[in-house]
Design a protein around this motif. Structure first.
Motif, PDB file in Angstrom:
ATOM      1  N   LYS A 185       0.837  -1.193   0.000  1.00 49.87           N
ATOM      2  CA  LYS A 185       0.000   0.000   0.000  1.00 49.87           C
ATOM      3  C   LYS A 185       0.878   1.252   0.000  1.00 49.87           C
ATOM      4  O   LYS A 185       1.901   1.315   0.655  1.00 49.87           O
ATOM      5  CB  LYS A 185      -0.919   0.005   1.210  1.00 49.87           C
ATOM      6  N   ALA A 186       0.451   2.217  -0.760  1.00 55.09           N
ATOM      7  CA  ALA A 186       1.202   3.463  -0.868  1.00 55.09           C
ATOM      8  C   ALA A 186       1.367   4.154   0.474  1.00 55.09           C
ATOM      9  O   ALA A 186       2.272   4.968   0.662  1.00 55.09           O
ATOM     10  CB  ALA A 186       0.513   4.386  -1.864  1.00 55.09           C
ATOM     11  N   ALA A 187       0.515   3.802   1.404  1.00 55.38           N
ATOM     12  CA  ALA A 187       0.588   4.435   2.729  1.00 55.38           C
ATOM     13  C   ALA A 187       1.901   4.127   3.422  1.00 55.38           C
ATOM     14  O   ALA A 187       2.338   4.874   4.312  1.00 55.38           O
ATOM     15  CB  ALA A 187      -0.582   3.951   3.577  1.00 55.38           C
ATOM     16  N   TYR A 188       2.542   3.016   3.033  1.00 59.15           N
ATOM     17  CA  TYR A 188       3.796   2.635   3.671  1.00 59.15           C
ATOM     18  C   TYR A 188       5.021   3.207   2.950  1.00 59.15           C
ATOM     19  O   TYR A 188       6.153   2.987   3.370  1.00 59.15           O
ATOM     20  CB  TYR A 188       3.931   1.112   3.721  1.00 59.15           C
ATOM     21  N   ALA A 189       4.813   3.920   1.857  1.00 63.72           N
ATOM     22  CA  ALA A 189       5.940   4.385   1.048  1.00 63.72           C
ATOM     23  C   ALA A 189       6.861   5.318   1.810  1.00 63.72           C
ATOM     24  O   ALA A 189       8.085   5.303   1.619  1.00 63.72           O
ATOM     25  CB  ALA A 189       5.422   5.066  -0.215  1.00 63.72           C
ATOM     26  N   ASN A 190       6.309   6.141   2.664  1.00 61.60           N
ATOM     27  CA  ASN A 190       7.122   7.141   3.357  1.00 61.60           C
ATOM     28  C   ASN A 190       7.302   6.870   4.848  1.00 61.60           C
ATOM     29  O   ASN A 190       7.790   7.739   5.574  1.00 61.60           O
ATOM     30  CB  ASN A 190       6.497   8.532   3.156  1.00 61.60           C
ATOM     31  N   THR A 191       6.885   5.700   5.300  1.00 60.43           N
ATOM     32  CA  THR A 191       7.104   5.368   6.720  1.00 60.43           C
ATOM     33  C   THR A 191       8.582   5.088   6.958  1.00 60.43           C
ATOM     34  O   THR A 191       9.283   4.567   6.080  1.00 60.43           O
ATOM     35  CB  THR A 191       6.268   4.144   7.139  1.00 60.43           C
ATOM     36  N   GLU A 205      23.908  -9.190  22.237  1.00 61.63           N
ATOM     37  CA  GLU A 205      23.913  -7.953  21.458  1.00 61.63           C
ATOM     38  C   GLU A 205      23.562  -6.759  22.341  1.00 61.63           C
ATOM     39  O   GLU A 205      22.574  -6.783  23.074  1.00 61.63           O
ATOM     40  CB  GLU A 205      22.922  -8.054  20.296  1.00 61.63           C
ATOM     41  N   VAL A 206      24.408  -5.754  22.248  1.00 57.36           N
ATOM     42  CA  VAL A 206      24.200  -4.512  23.002  1.00 57.36           C
ATOM     43  C   VAL A 206      24.067  -3.383  21.987  1.00 57.36           C
ATOM     44  O   VAL A 206      24.995  -3.095  21.228  1.00 57.36           O
ATOM     45  CB  VAL A 206      25.363  -4.232  23.969  1.00 57.36           C
ATOM     46  N   SER A 207      22.921  -2.731  21.973  1.00 56.68           N
ATOM     47  CA  SER A 207      22.671  -1.677  20.989  1.00 56.68           C
ATOM     48  C   SER A 207      23.441  -0.411  21.341  1.00 56.68           C
ATOM     49  O   SER A 207      23.474   0.009  22.494  1.00 56.68           O
ATOM     50  CB  SER A 207      21.171  -1.370  20.916  1.00 56.68           C
ATOM     51  N   TYR A 208      24.086   0.195  20.342  1.00 58.44           N
ATOM     52  CA  TYR A 208      24.768   1.462  20.587  1.00 58.44           C
ATOM     53  C   TYR A 208      24.500   2.484  19.494  1.00 58.44           C
ATOM     54  O   TYR A 208      25.036   3.590  19.527  1.00 58.44           O
ATOM     55  CB  TYR A 208      26.273   1.241  20.793  1.00 58.44           C
ATOM     56  N   PHE A 209      23.676   2.152  18.506  1.00 57.36           N
ATOM     57  CA  PHE A 209      23.275   3.120  17.495  1.00 57.36           C
ATOM     58  C   PHE A 209      21.900   2.745  16.963  1.00 57.36           C
ATOM     59  O   PHE A 209      21.684   1.613  16.531  1.00 57.36           O
ATOM     60  CB  PHE A 209      24.279   3.154  16.340  1.00 57.36           C
ATOM     61  N   THR A 210      20.950   3.685  16.991  1.00 55.82           N
ATOM     62  CA  THR A 210      19.608   3.476  16.439  1.00 55.82           C
ATOM     63  C   THR A 210      19.156   4.762  15.761  1.00 55.82           C
ATOM     64  O   THR A 210      19.315   5.853  16.314  1.00 55.82           O
ATOM     65  CB  THR A 210      18.602   3.101  17.548  1.00 55.82           C
ATOM     66  N   LYS A 211      18.595   4.594  14.553  1.00 51.56           N
ATOM     67  CA  LYS A 211      18.137   5.782  13.831  1.00 51.56           C
ATOM     68  C   LYS A 211      17.000   5.395  12.887  1.00 51.56           C
ATOM     69  O   LYS A 211      17.045   4.351  12.234  1.00 51.56           O
ATOM     70  CB  LYS A 211      19.279   6.411  13.032  1.00 51.56           C
ATOM     71  N   ASN A 212      15.980   6.227  12.816  1.00 52.35           N
ATOM     72  CA  ASN A 212      14.893   6.064  11.860  1.00 52.35           C
ATOM     73  C   ASN A 212      15.209   6.882  10.614  1.00 52.35           C
ATOM     74  O   ASN A 212      15.444   8.097  10.701  1.00 52.35           O
ATOM     75  CB  ASN A 212      13.559   6.515  12.460  1.00 52.35           C
ATOM     76  N   ILE A 213      15.219   6.206   9.482  1.00 51.70           N
ATOM     77  CA  ILE A 213      15.560   6.859   8.222  1.00 51.70           C
ATOM     78  C   ILE A 213      14.352   6.771   7.279  1.00 51.70           C
ATOM     79  O   ILE A 213      13.810   5.684   7.050  1.00 51.70           O
ATOM     80  CB  ILE A 213      16.799   6.210   7.576  1.00 51.70           C
ATOM     81  N   TYR A 214      13.981   7.916   6.706  1.00 53.79           N
ATOM     82  CA  TYR A 214      12.838   7.958   5.797  1.00 53.79           C
ATOM     83  C   TYR A 214      13.325   7.792   4.348  1.00 53.79           C
ATOM     84  O   TYR A 214      14.405   8.291   3.987  1.00 53.79           O
ATOM     85  CB  TYR A 214      12.101   9.294   5.938  1.00 53.79           C
ATOM     86  N   PRO A 215      12.534   7.085   3.544  1.00 48.31           N
ATOM     87  CA  PRO A 215      12.936   6.853   2.145  1.00 48.31           C
ATOM     88  C   PRO A 215      13.177   8.132   1.365  1.00 48.31           C
ATOM     89  O   PRO A 215      14.009   8.161   0.449  1.00 48.31           O
ATOM     90  CB  PRO A 215      11.761   6.060   1.564  1.00 48.31           C
ATOM     91  N   ASN A 216      12.466   9.177   1.685  1.00 52.30           N
ATOM     92  CA  ASN A 216      12.616  10.423   0.940  1.00 52.30           C
ATOM     93  C   ASN A 216      13.740  11.312   1.468  1.00 52.30           C
ATOM     94  O   ASN A 216      14.032  12.352   0.889  1.00 52.30           O
ATOM     95  CB  ASN A 216      11.299  11.214   0.946  1.00 52.30           C
TER      96      ASN A 216
END
Length: 254
Positions: A185-191, A205-216
């Motif tokens: 669905k196109a609704a997920y294109a920019n999530t 596993e110990v997390s030390y970097f997290t980032k949300n990246i948008y397709p656009n």
């Protein structure tokens, strides 16, 4: 009883006199005076280098010529040859022992590793990360990278083993792509796509970097700290199956 003791003393005295005479005679026979000439014009050269001849006190000594034969000072020559000279006065004995120098280990100049690209990295990388030098594979918007890696899927991860190839940091550009079709669905294109990097310590596993990246969004430049890290994992989480996480122009820095 007194007569026996007196005779014993007389015999003892005679034996002492005899030993003394023999000893003096032996010494006289072994120590003959000779006449020699100190010749300061004689130069001793070893391996092309003139030797400095010195006695135990550090004073200069010279060769001596006796009956047309040249005699060199034993200690001075021996020490220049790397021998230790010993003298036993009781036994009238000279000993020569080779001086063994302690082994000096050459210091190895351990050079820091040179910066290396992700595609030329000598360590272990899971095959889930596609390494490529094809610029069209790594084109994101107006940016086109020379080399890097691509991680595909809605939930994919890659492990990078640094135990044999340690580096201080990983410099790269992170970008995501989504392919939208009839099933998506196109609704997920920019999530956003979640990118998480973890350090593996004793299997955990110990997390030390997290980032949300948008397709656009434009590719995001990150500098990942790799000091004292032997293994890391990079993972993506997306709501679209056909998602790509691009590591553009990734370089390991020493």
């Amino acid at each position: 009883m007194k007569l026996f003791s007196k005779q014993l003393l007389q015999y003892t005295a005679l034996i002492g006199i005899a030993v003394s005479l023999i000893s003096d005679k032996t010494t006289a026979m072994s120590l003959n005076e000779v006449t020699g000439t100190r010749d300061e014009t004689i130069v001793v050269i070893k391996d092309g280098i003139e030797l400095e001849l010195k006695d135990a006190r550090g004073l200069r000594v010279t060769p001596v010529t006796i009956d047309n034969t040249t005699y060199l000072p034993l200690r001075a020559i021996s020490e220049n040859m790397g021998w230790d000279v010993g003298w036993d006065n009781d036994k009238r004995t000279i000993t020569l022992d080779e001086v063994i120098q302690p082994e000096v280990k050459e210091e190895v100049d351990e050079k820091s590793p040179e910066p290396t690209t992700l595609t030329d990295f000598g360590g272990s990388i899971d095959k889930t990360l596609m390494l490529t030098k094809v610029p069209t594979d790594l084109k994101v918007g107006t940016m086109q990278f020379i080399q890097g890696g691509i991680l595909k899927g809605s939930s994919a991860r890659v492990a990078i083993d640094l135990s044999k190839n340690p580096y201080a940091s990983l410099s790269t550009y992170l970008a995501v792509k989504k392919t939208i079709n009839s099933t998506n669905k196109a609704a997920y294109a920019n999530t956003p796509v979640e990118v998480r990097i973890t350090e593996v310590i004793n299997g955990k596993e110990v997390s030390y970097f997290t980032k949300n990246i948008y397709p656009n969004d434009a590719p995001v430049h990150v500098e990942l700290d790799l000091r004292n890290k032997s293994k890391i994992k990079i993972a993506l989480k997306s709501d679209v199956l056909d998602t790509q996480l691009i590591l553009g122009d990734a370089i390991f820095n020493p």
